[in-house]
Motif scaffolding. Structure first.
Motif, PDB file in Angstrom:
ATOM      1  N   ILE A 150       0.867  -1.173   0.000  1.00 34.14           N
ATOM      2  CA  ILE A 150       0.000   0.000   0.000  1.00 34.14           C
ATOM      3  C   ILE A 150       0.904   1.223   0.000  1.00 34.14           C
ATOM      4  O   ILE A 150       1.733   1.397   0.902  1.00 34.14           O
ATOM      5  N   ILE A 151       0.756   2.059  -1.006  1.00 36.66           N
ATOM      6  CA  ILE A 151       1.520   3.303  -1.110  1.00 36.66           C
ATOM      7  C   ILE A 151       0.615   4.454  -0.697  1.00 36.66           C
ATOM      8  O   ILE A 151      -0.482   4.594  -1.236  1.00 36.66           O
ATOM      9  N   GLU A 152       1.056   5.269   0.254  1.00 34.95           N
ATOM     10  CA  GLU A 152       0.264   6.425   0.654  1.00 34.95           C
ATOM     11  C   GLU A 152       1.108   7.692   0.586  1.00 34.95           C
ATOM     12  O   GLU A 152       2.211   7.746   1.133  1.00 34.95           O
ATOM     13  N   THR A 153       0.578   8.716  -0.079  1.00 32.84           N
ATOM     14  CA  THR A 153       1.205  10.028  -0.049  1.00 32.84           C
ATOM     15  C   THR A 153       0.540  10.850   1.046  1.00 32.84           C
ATOM     16  O   THR A 153      -0.684  10.891   1.144  1.00 32.84           O
ATOM     17  N   GLY A 154       1.352  11.480   1.867  1.00 35.34           N
ATOM     18  CA  GLY A 154       0.841  12.224   3.018  1.00 35.34           C
ATOM     19  C   GLY A 154       0.891  11.362   4.258  1.00 35.34           C
ATOM     20  O   GLY A 154       0.195  10.336   4.332  1.00 35.34           O
ATOM     21  N   ILE A 155       1.721  11.739   5.231  1.00 38.11           N
ATOM     22  CA  ILE A 155       1.900  10.930   6.437  1.00 38.11           C
ATOM     23  C   ILE A 155       1.283  11.589   7.666  1.00 38.11           C
ATOM     24  O   ILE A 155       0.629  10.918   8.467  1.00 38.11           O
ATOM     25  N   ALA A 156       1.494  12.900   7.831  1.00 42.46           N
ATOM     26  CA  ALA A 156       1.003  13.634   9.004  1.00 42.46           C
ATOM     27  C   ALA A 156       1.433  12.929  10.292  1.00 42.46           C
ATOM     28  O   ALA A 156       2.623  12.691  10.493  1.00 42.46           O
ATOM     29  N   HIS A 157       0.479  12.540  11.139  1.00 44.96           N
ATOM     30  CA  HIS A 157       0.803  11.897  12.415  1.00 44.96           C
ATOM     31  C   HIS A 157       1.067  10.394  12.270  1.00 44.96           C
ATOM     32  O   HIS A 157       1.455   9.745  13.240  1.00 44.96           O
ATOM     33  N   GLY A 158       0.793   9.841  11.101  1.00 48.63           N
ATOM     34  CA  GLY A 158       1.107   8.438  10.852  1.00 48.63           C
ATOM     35  C   GLY A 158       0.012   7.453  11.192  1.00 48.63           C
ATOM     36  O   GLY A 158       0.198   6.240  11.034  1.00 48.63           O
ATOM     37  N   GLY A 159      -1.152   7.947  11.621  1.00 52.35           N
ATOM     38  CA  GLY A 159      -2.208   7.022  12.015  1.00 52.35           C
ATOM     39  C   GLY A 159      -2.698   6.132  10.889  1.00 52.35           C
ATOM     40  O   GLY A 159      -2.999   4.954  11.112  1.00 52.35           O
ATOM     41  N   SER A 160      -2.769   6.681   9.677  1.00 49.66           N
ATOM     42  CA  SER A 160      -3.246   5.853   8.565  1.00 49.66           C
ATOM     43  C   SER A 160      -2.212   4.797   8.192  1.00 49.66           C
ATOM     44  O   SER A 160      -2.574   3.665   7.840  1.00 49.66           O
ATOM     45  N   LEU A 161      -0.920   5.136   8.278  1.00 45.15           N
ATOM     46  CA  LEU A 161       0.107   4.119   8.029  1.00 45.15           C
ATOM     47  C   LEU A 161      -0.019   2.976   9.031  1.00 45.15           C
ATOM     48  O   LEU A 161       0.061   1.797   8.662  1.00 45.15           O
ATOM     49  N   ILE A 162      -0.206   3.341  10.301  1.00 45.69           N
ATOM     50  CA  ILE A 162      -0.372   2.333  11.356  1.00 45.69           C
ATOM     51  C   ILE A 162      -1.618   1.492  11.092  1.00 45.69           C
ATOM     52  O   ILE A 162      -1.609   0.259  11.242  1.00 45.69           O
ATOM     53  N   PHE A 163      -2.695   2.153  10.672  1.00 48.69           N
ATOM     54  CA  PHE A 163      -3.945   1.444  10.387  1.00 48.69           C
ATOM     55  C   PHE A 163      -3.754   0.432   9.269  1.00 48.69           C
ATOM     56  O   PHE A 163      -4.110  -0.745   9.412  1.00 48.69           O
ATOM     57  N   TYR A 164      -3.200   0.864   8.134  1.00 49.41           N
ATOM     58  CA  TYR A 164      -3.003  -0.063   7.009  1.00 49.41           C
ATOM     59  C   TYR A 164      -2.093  -1.221   7.428  1.00 49.41           C
ATOM     60  O   TYR A 164      -2.352  -2.378   7.097  1.00 49.41           O
ATOM     61  N   ALA A 165      -1.022  -0.901   8.161  1.00 48.98           N
ATOM     62  CA  ALA A 165      -0.094  -1.948   8.594  1.00 48.98           C
ATOM     63  C   ALA A 165      -0.784  -2.953   9.510  1.00 48.98           C
ATOM     64  O   ALA A 165      -0.524  -4.161   9.424  1.00 48.98           O
ATOM     65  N   SER A 166      -1.672  -2.480  10.374  1.00 44.02           N
ATOM     66  CA  SER A 166      -2.348  -3.384  11.305  1.00 44.02           C
ATOM     67  C   SER A 166      -3.303  -4.327  10.585  1.00 44.02           C
ATOM     68  O   SER A 166      -3.425  -5.498  10.956  1.00 44.02           O
ATOM     69  N   VAL A 167      -3.972  -3.830   9.543  1.00 44.54           N
ATOM     70  CA  VAL A 167      -4.857  -4.709   8.773  1.00 44.54           C
ATOM     71  C   VAL A 167      -4.025  -5.720   7.991  1.00 44.54           C
ATOM     72  O   VAL A 167      -4.365  -6.909   7.914  1.00 44.54           O
TER      73      VAL A 167
END
Length: 246
Positions: free
Chosen positions: A74-91
């Motif tokens: 999953i490639i995401e542009t825009g990190i900010a606080h990182g919650g979405s990265l953590i979410f995708y990684a957890s799924v």
């Protein structure tokens, strides 16, 4: 013999389709979308301890897509606080495979430390740089090489020009029947001054949705998934769930 699982799936599909012509429900959703965006509603939620800055409906939709598609990347542009990265990684952790690649022009040091200290960081890689810079795009392409199933999420600079360049760079990496999800298409449907005092370079006529429309006009291999629009109703990404169909 009737199949109750198939019957429930059909009932759900019929109900979702009917949402598209339910005028009262559509109007209620439009009102909530406008007022909740004015109140910065999406800033109220965390995922596994990190601010995710997304609507719960979009979080649930992404979970459904990830579980169904089971992407290798999953490639995401825009990190900010990182919650979405953590979410995708957890799924992906529950799926049992997959990596997350996050890109941001400025990864704040305090956020970087929190992301790197998180248990789900084991599935995350971050690149600092403009998502549309040639050197960044080349890094992403090299990382994505030999990853057979790929999803892309665009959630950085929300101007038409920037999002269109991101689509041109990263949508071709998306695998068949997977998605590029473009967040904040809702900007086109919000009042120009919905956040008084907060000046941003995007607005009505210049935003992710206008970029989506331009890109789709020239790239018929992607289509808007209307079933997700009708299912969510409340979302920051109306017409932003683009499925690769050919």
């Amino acid at each position: 013999m009737s199949n109750p699982i198939a019957a429930f799936k059909q009932e759900t599909a019929d109900r979702i389709q009917s949402n598209g012509t339910n005028a009262a429900l559509q109007e209620a959703a439009r009102s909530f979308n406008t007022e909740s965006n004015k109140a910065q509603y999406s800033y109220n939620f965390k995922w596994m301890g990190r601010p995710v800055i997304q609507y719960p409906q979009d979080i649930l939709a992404m979970q459904e897509l990830i579980w169904e598609i089971k992407p290798d990347l999953i490639i995401e542009t825009g990190i900010a606080h990182g919650g979405s990265l953590i979410f995708y990684a957890s799924v992906l952790e529950l799926v049992g495979k997959g990596e997350v690649l996050g890109i941001d022009i400025d990864i704040r040091e305090h956020n970087k430390k929190e992301i790197e200290a998180h248990p789900m960081f084991k599935r995350i890689t971050m690149i600092q740089g403009s998502s549309i810079a040639a050197e960044t795009v080349e890094q992403v392409k090299a990382f994505a090489k030999d990853k057979p199933v790929i999803m892309v999420v665009l959630d950085s600079n929300h101007t038409h020009e920037h999002v269109l360049e991101e689509l041109k760079a990263y949508a071709p990496l998306v695998s068949l029947n997977s998605y590029v999800v473009v967040f904040d298409t809702i900007v086109e449907h919000l009042p120009e001054d919905y956040l008084p005092g907060l000046k941003r370079p995007w607005g009505i006529g210049d935003n992710p949705l206008t970029a989506v429309r331009t890109y789709l006009a020239e790239n018929p291999q992607f289509e808007i998934d209307d079933s997700i629009n009708n299912k969510l109703l409340i979302s920051v990404a109306p017409d932003g769930y683009l499925k690769r169909v050919k």
